[in-house]
Design an enzyme around this catalytic site. Sequence first.
Site, PDB file in Angstrom:
ATOM      1  N   ASP A  60     -18.641 -12.099   4.305  1.00  0.00           N
ATOM      2  CA  ASP A  60     -17.643 -12.222   3.237  1.00  0.00           C
ATOM      3  C   ASP A  60     -18.284 -12.856   2.004  1.00  0.00           C
ATOM      4  O   ASP A  60     -17.991 -12.505   0.867  1.00  0.00           O
ATOM      5  CB  ASP A  60     -16.480 -13.128   3.678  1.00  0.00           C
ATOM      6  CG  ASP A  60     -15.706 -12.521   4.819  1.00  0.00           C
ATOM      7  OD1 ASP A  60     -16.079 -11.414   5.265  1.00  0.00           O
ATOM      8  OD2 ASP A  60     -14.747 -13.164   5.276  1.00  0.00           O
ATOM      9  N   TYR A  63     -20.233 -10.302   0.075  1.00  0.00           N
ATOM     10  CA  TYR A  63     -19.309  -9.398  -0.623  1.00  0.00           C
ATOM     11  C   TYR A  63     -18.734 -10.093  -1.864  1.00  0.00           C
ATOM     12  O   TYR A  63     -18.712  -9.524  -2.962  1.00  0.00           O
ATOM     13  CB  TYR A  63     -18.186  -8.954   0.333  1.00  0.00           C
ATOM     14  CG  TYR A  63     -17.024  -8.299  -0.370  1.00  0.00           C
ATOM     15  CD1 TYR A  63     -17.087  -6.967  -0.769  1.00  0.00           C
ATOM     16  CD2 TYR A  63     -15.870  -9.037  -0.676  1.00  0.00           C
ATOM     17  CE1 TYR A  63     -16.029  -6.377  -1.441  1.00  0.00           C
ATOM     18  CE2 TYR A  63     -14.812  -8.456  -1.345  1.00  0.00           C
ATOM     19  CZ  TYR A  63     -14.892  -7.132  -1.734  1.00  0.00           C
ATOM     20  OH  TYR A  63     -13.850  -6.563  -2.411  1.00  0.00           O
ATOM     21  N   SER A 109      12.141  13.072   8.245  1.00  0.00           N
ATOM     22  CA  SER A 109      12.157  12.075   9.301  1.00  0.00           C
ATOM     23  C   SER A 109      11.598  12.705  10.576  1.00  0.00           C
ATOM     24  O   SER A 109      11.001  13.793  10.529  1.00  0.00           O
ATOM     25  CB  SER A 109      13.603  11.631   9.482  1.00  0.00           C
ATOM     26  OG  SER A 109      13.621  10.447  10.197  1.00  0.00           O
ATOM     27  N   LEU A 110      11.788  12.075  11.716  1.00  0.00           N
ATOM     28  CA  LEU A 110      11.293  12.618  12.981  1.00  0.00           C
ATOM     29  C   LEU A 110      12.427  12.654  13.997  1.00  0.00           C
ATOM     30  O   LEU A 110      13.309  11.797  13.982  1.00  0.00           O
ATOM     31  CB  LEU A 110      10.171  11.733  13.543  1.00  0.00           C
ATOM     32  CG  LEU A 110       8.815  11.801  12.859  1.00  0.00           C
ATOM     33  CD1 LEU A 110       7.937  10.642  13.315  1.00  0.00           C
ATOM     34  CD2 LEU A 110       8.128  13.128  13.170  1.00  0.00           C
ATOM     35  N   GLU A 141      -0.429  10.202  17.974  1.00  0.00           N
ATOM     36  CA  GLU A 141      -0.873   9.026  17.207  1.00  0.00           C
ATOM     37  C   GLU A 141       0.265   8.015  17.137  1.00  0.00           C
ATOM     38  O   GLU A 141       1.404   8.353  17.462  1.00  0.00           O
ATOM     39  CB  GLU A 141      -1.305   9.472  15.809  1.00  0.00           C
ATOM     40  CG  GLU A 141      -0.148  10.077  15.031  1.00  0.00           C
ATOM     41  CD  GLU A 141      -0.578  10.997  13.890  1.00  0.00           C
ATOM     42  OE1 GLU A 141      -1.693  11.519  13.916  1.00  0.00           O
ATOM     43  OE2 GLU A 141       0.231  11.188  12.979  1.00  0.00           O
ATOM     44  N   LYS A 143       3.333   5.654  16.059  1.00  0.00           N
ATOM     45  CA  LYS A 143       4.429   5.686  15.094  1.00  0.00           C
ATOM     46  C   LYS A 143       4.478   4.289  14.494  1.00  0.00           C
ATOM     47  O   LYS A 143       4.966   3.339  15.120  1.00  0.00           O
ATOM     48  CB  LYS A 143       5.752   6.038  15.760  1.00  0.00           C
ATOM     49  CG  LYS A 143       6.885   6.120  14.753  1.00  0.00           C
ATOM     50  CD  LYS A 143       8.099   6.786  15.349  1.00  0.00           C
ATOM     51  CE  LYS A 143       9.257   6.956  14.372  1.00  0.00           C
ATOM     52  NZ  LYS A 143       9.418   5.961  13.334  1.00  0.00           N
ATOM     53  N   ASP A 145       5.361   1.103  12.341  1.00  0.00           N
ATOM     54  CA  ASP A 145       6.643   0.554  11.929  1.00  0.00           C
ATOM     55  C   ASP A 145       6.467  -0.270  10.656  1.00  0.00           C
ATOM     56  O   ASP A 145       6.355  -1.495  10.692  1.00  0.00           O
ATOM     57  CB  ASP A 145       7.201  -0.311  13.071  1.00  0.00           C
ATOM     58  CG  ASP A 145       8.681  -0.577  12.876  1.00  0.00           C
ATOM     59  OD1 ASP A 145       9.278   0.009  11.965  1.00  0.00           O
ATOM     60  OD2 ASP A 145       9.233  -1.392  13.641  1.00  0.00           O
ATOM     61  N   TYR A 254      -1.283   9.345   7.844  1.00  0.00           N
ATOM     62  CA  TYR A 254      -1.033  10.151   9.035  1.00  0.00           C
ATOM     63  C   TYR A 254      -0.677  11.609   8.731  1.00  0.00           C
ATOM     64  O   TYR A 254      -0.415  12.382   9.631  1.00  0.00           O
ATOM     65  CB  TYR A 254       0.062   9.530   9.908  1.00  0.00           C
ATOM     66  CG  TYR A 254       1.375   9.282   9.189  1.00  0.00           C
ATOM     67  CD1 TYR A 254       2.183  10.336   8.784  1.00  0.00           C
ATOM     68  CD2 TYR A 254       1.808   7.990   8.907  1.00  0.00           C
ATOM     69  CE1 TYR A 254       3.362  10.135   8.113  1.00  0.00           C
ATOM     70  CE2 TYR A 254       3.002   7.760   8.240  1.00  0.00           C
ATOM     71  CZ  TYR A 254       3.759   8.839   7.845  1.00  0.00           C
ATOM     72  OH  TYR A 254       4.927   8.628   7.174  1.00  0.00           O
ATOM     73  N   LYS A 350       9.737   7.220  21.455  1.00  0.00           N
ATOM     74  CA  LYS A 350      10.093   5.837  21.123  1.00  0.00           C
ATOM     75  C   LYS A 350       9.829   4.912  22.310  1.00  0.00           C
ATOM     76  O   LYS A 350      10.198   5.215  23.445  1.00  0.00           O
ATOM     77  CB  LYS A 350      11.574   5.754  20.749  1.00  0.00           C
ATOM     78  CG  LYS A 350      11.938   6.571  19.516  1.00  0.00           C
ATOM     79  CD  LYS A 350      11.615   5.838  18.247  1.00  0.00           C
ATOM     80  CE  LYS A 350      12.790   4.951  17.860  1.00  0.00           C
ATOM     81  NZ  LYS A 350      12.602   4.403  16.512  1.00  0.00           N
ATOM     82  N   CYS A 444      21.212 -37.566  11.758  1.00  0.00           N
ATOM     83  CA  CYS A 444      20.227 -37.237  12.785  1.00  0.00           C
ATOM     84  C   CYS A 444      20.917 -37.186  14.152  1.00  0.00           C
ATOM     85  O   CYS A 444      21.615 -38.133  14.519  1.00  0.00           O
ATOM     86  CB  CYS A 444      19.121 -38.285  12.799  1.00  0.00           C
ATOM     87  SG  CYS A 444      17.980 -38.073  14.175  1.00  0.00           S
ATOM     88  N   CYS A 447      19.358 -40.452  16.123  1.00  0.00           N
ATOM     89  CA  CYS A 447      19.561 -41.859  15.734  1.00  0.00           C
ATOM     90  C   CYS A 447      20.677 -42.039  14.705  1.00  0.00           C
ATOM     91  O   CYS A 447      20.922 -43.154  14.254  1.00  0.00           O
ATOM     92  CB  CYS A 447      18.262 -42.444  15.201  1.00  0.00           C
ATOM     93  SG  CYS A 447      17.777 -41.752  13.615  1.00  0.00           S
ATOM     94  N   CYS A 462      15.084 -36.554   9.036  1.00  0.00           N
ATOM     95  CA  CYS A 462      15.499 -37.896   9.424  1.00  0.00           C
ATOM     96  C   CYS A 462      14.345 -38.805   9.027  1.00  0.00           C
ATOM     97  O   CYS A 462      13.221 -38.611   9.482  1.00  0.00           O
ATOM     98  CB  CYS A 462      15.719 -37.937  10.940  1.00  0.00           C
ATOM     99  SG  CYS A 462      15.694 -39.615  11.589  1.00  0.00           S
ATOM    100  N   CYS A 467      13.089 -43.494  14.905  1.00  0.00           N
ATOM    101  CA  CYS A 467      14.065 -42.628  15.572  1.00  0.00           C
ATOM    102  C   CYS A 467      13.530 -42.259  16.959  1.00  0.00           C
ATOM    103  O   CYS A 467      12.373 -41.822  17.105  1.00  0.00           O
ATOM    104  CB  CYS A 467      14.255 -41.376  14.720  1.00  0.00           C
ATOM    105  SG  CYS A 467      15.038 -40.013  15.569  1.00  0.00           S
TER     106      CYS A 467
HETATM  107  S1  IVH Z   1       4.988  12.244  10.587  1.00  0.00           S
HETATM  108  C1  IVH Z   1       6.788  15.518   8.286  1.00  0.00           C
HETATM  109  N1  IVH Z   1       3.505  10.385  11.723  1.00  0.00           N
HETATM  110  O1  IVH Z   1       8.298   7.534  10.869  1.00  0.00           O
HETATM  111  C2  IVH Z   1       6.268  14.532   9.266  1.00  0.00           C
HETATM  112  N2  IVH Z   1       5.524   9.713  10.669  1.00  0.00           N
HETATM  113  O2  IVH Z   1      10.992   8.542  11.632  1.00  0.00           O
HETATM  114  C3  IVH Z   1       7.121  13.332   9.432  1.00  0.00           C
HETATM  115  N3  IVH Z   1       5.938   7.283  10.756  1.00  0.00           N
HETATM  116  O3  IVH Z   1       9.458   8.030   7.673  1.00  0.00           O
HETATM  117  C4  IVH Z   1       6.388  12.095   9.572  1.00  0.00           C
HETATM  118  N4  IVH Z   1       4.109   6.763  11.858  1.00  0.00           N
HETATM  119  O4  IVH Z   1       7.255   6.861   7.775  1.00  0.00           O
HETATM  120  C5  IVH Z   1       4.635  10.642  11.036  1.00  0.00           C
HETATM  121  N5  IVH Z   1       2.086   8.855  12.749  1.00  0.00           N
HETATM  122  C6  IVH Z   1       3.206   9.122  12.063  1.00  0.00           C
HETATM  123  C7  IVH Z   1       4.108   8.092  11.686  1.00  0.00           C
HETATM  124  C8  IVH Z   1       5.271   8.429  10.989  1.00  0.00           C
HETATM  125  C9  IVH Z   1       5.214   6.281  11.293  1.00  0.00           C
HETATM  126  C10 IVH Z   1       7.240   7.083  10.080  1.00  0.00           C
HETATM  127  C11 IVH Z   1       7.350   7.822   8.775  1.00  0.00           C
HETATM  128  C12 IVH Z   1       8.727   8.436   8.772  1.00  0.00           C
HETATM  129  C13 IVH Z   1       9.349   7.918  10.028  1.00  0.00           C
HETATM  130  C14 IVH Z   1      10.147   9.036  10.674  1.00  0.00           C
END
Ligand code: IVH
Length: 710
Positions: A60, A63, A109-110, A141, A143, A145, A254, A350, A444, A447, A462, A467
């Site tokens: 570090d 760098y 979304s998924l 891969e 998911k 959060d 991703y 999930k 407290c 005491c 306190c 105490c």
């Molecule tokens: S693919 C069109 N891959 O999960 C493809 N999403 O519930 C849709 N997320 O809002 C997303 N890891 O932010 C994909 N390896 C991953 C992910 C991922 C996290 C999130 C993503 C999305 C949410 C969907």
Amino acid sequence: MATQYSTEKQRELYDLSKKILAHKDIPAKPEAAKEVAQLHEVIVYHEWRYYVLNEPVMSDFEYDHLYKRLEALEQAYPTLVSEDSPTQRVSSDLSSDFESVAHLIPMLSLDNSYNAEDLGDFDKQIQKLTNTEPPIAYCVEPKYDGGSIALVYENDRLVRAATRGNGTTGEEMTKNAKAMKTIPLKAAFSKYGIHKVELRGEVLIRLDRFKKVNQAREKAGKSILANPRNAATGALRVKNPQEVVDRSLEAFIYQLGYAVDKEGENVLDQFPTHDEGIEALANLGFKVPTVERKVCSNIEEAAAFCDHWQQKRDDYAYEIDGMVVKVNNIDLQELCGYTSHHPRWAIAYKFKAKQATTKLLNVEYQVGKLGQVTPVAKLEPVSLAGVTVSSVSLHNEDFIKQRNLHLGDTVLVERAGDVIPYIVKAMEELRDGNEQPIVYPTQCPSCETTLVRIEGEAVWKCENVNCAAQVLRRLEHHVSKNAMDIDGFGEKYVVRFNEMGWLDRVPDVYKLDYDAIANLEGFGKRSAEKLKKAIDTAKGNPISRLLYSFSIPLVGRTVSKIFAGEVNDIRDLKNWDLEQLMALKDIGPKAAEHVVAFFANPETLPLLNELDALGVNMKQLESERKQEPILDGALSGKTILFTGSFQTMKRNDAKALAVAAGAKALSAVSSNLNILVVGEKAGSKLTKAQALGTVEILTEEEFLKVLEKE
Ligand code: IVH
């Protein structure tokens, strides 16, 4: 993994870095311009090694030195500052971000699944949609959060970053994205014929970093960040990129969503699989899932990989709430298509919920060793991913107010990673009117002294040092593992001996009557002897432990070691004044003030003399004497830890060699650790270090080779 840097290129950049490290004077402008360009290249390289790969090749310290050199040249010649200079990641102009922008393609979304059977159904559906015989290959891969982001690069430059928003439009946050060193400011998409591209990814905070950020916030009296996800998404919305830096946010990419050439033609088909697309991004310097990503040849293998990560979830450095299973072949993906909500070619697997609802039964107030009063919620026991939770800290009054918590509320509880459980919110819609407000005590609970809240701080205190609760907590602290480390002397013993009238002050610890203890119910001769042995051993402790054991505000273990490194006898600290103490490296004025106050207290010296007479060590041990740092050793600036048994030397000798080469020896695996040297039968330390992914792991032989490089 393929990278944009060949081995030769890496060696060249490494040698160049070393050369630049020796530069001192500011050269004339033409040379400076050349060096600035070189610095851009080497700094981007080191940032990639450090932030993306987690495998730095330089300390570090080195760098920082390169970075400072670039700053110095830019300061000398302001016209040499360019927009994509590594120094320009954090801009101070806070005005223009956060406009609404349309994504190039919607961020969907998924769909969710919860077990192998669901995945089996998903696989059948894919076979049907694509008219394909099994097996179908899937890329799996994590998911992540965190908060999702979309990055747009045009002409190889990052031109825009935005949050997901409602999926169609998001909020622009380019400046915040630029502050993340895992996001390249420039990337050579043109070598793939790509002119404009949109990438999708997730912004995250490492779990250990999250804990530290919250500890610091709590200390500073700021509100507690509810969970790692909020810590990440919250910082993205702060109009100050420094916040992104302070929380060390990172982005994992991703998805390669959209890519066109100069004519606007789609050029995504050069990556026939999802995996190859991601690999290309890795190649361009992006952080992508690596060991956590796998191409599985059929759905059973995909399910097994999901399950594997469900087991390993708590060892992972980031919060993940599942895995994502994606059809690997892009042509097949196209055949599957999309609903308005999610792609049909992907599904989230999930993990078991780490959230649950339960009843808030009661709030108890604990008094800490320095008088701070902490509210603790008593909950109806509830299981969170295999752990039963019945009590959680509520931190302070503001935490309760912000969440509008009431006794009798149904509350949502969450446990993220190995982060301790906490209340996310009260389910206000489930109230029946019988809930009672939480009345914060004004006195407290131990005491009855009136509590005070210091301005700017979140806690009520306190202030009665005598105490009874505080006295007990300080005694518990004195004997605890990090202080005098008296094996087996826990909270229960402290409370019991105190009730017996044997333990009121610290010196009483060393005056215990072991015969009387042996006669106590539940004890016996053997446990009394064991206790005596532990206490006798503790008497020989380094004085840094003794100093730390006195619960002096702001004098933690590190600060105690610094003070202990300076004096022959702990009592000599009485002669140090504020200025002398503050002159020590890493000592702040507040800690120094508290030490001065502690030694100025007329009770302190007699207390220390009494402990001395009882056989407690007052003298600095050889091992705690302050060492001048070795700046040019083979291991200068590195931290090191040894585990397992070694062939050619004792572990302590190895440690001494490392220290002599400039390393700092640590005693446990943490995110601060740089090198772990493993001997035979290395155990959990090795597993932990591997899970962190940031630790260089050396065998005994490799370690000795490094030392030879002096
Ligand atoms: S693919 C069109 N891959 O999960 C493809 N999403 O519930 C849709 N997320 O809002 C997303 N890891 O932010 C994909 N390896 C991953 C992910 C991922 C996290 C999130 C993503 C999305 C949410 C969907």
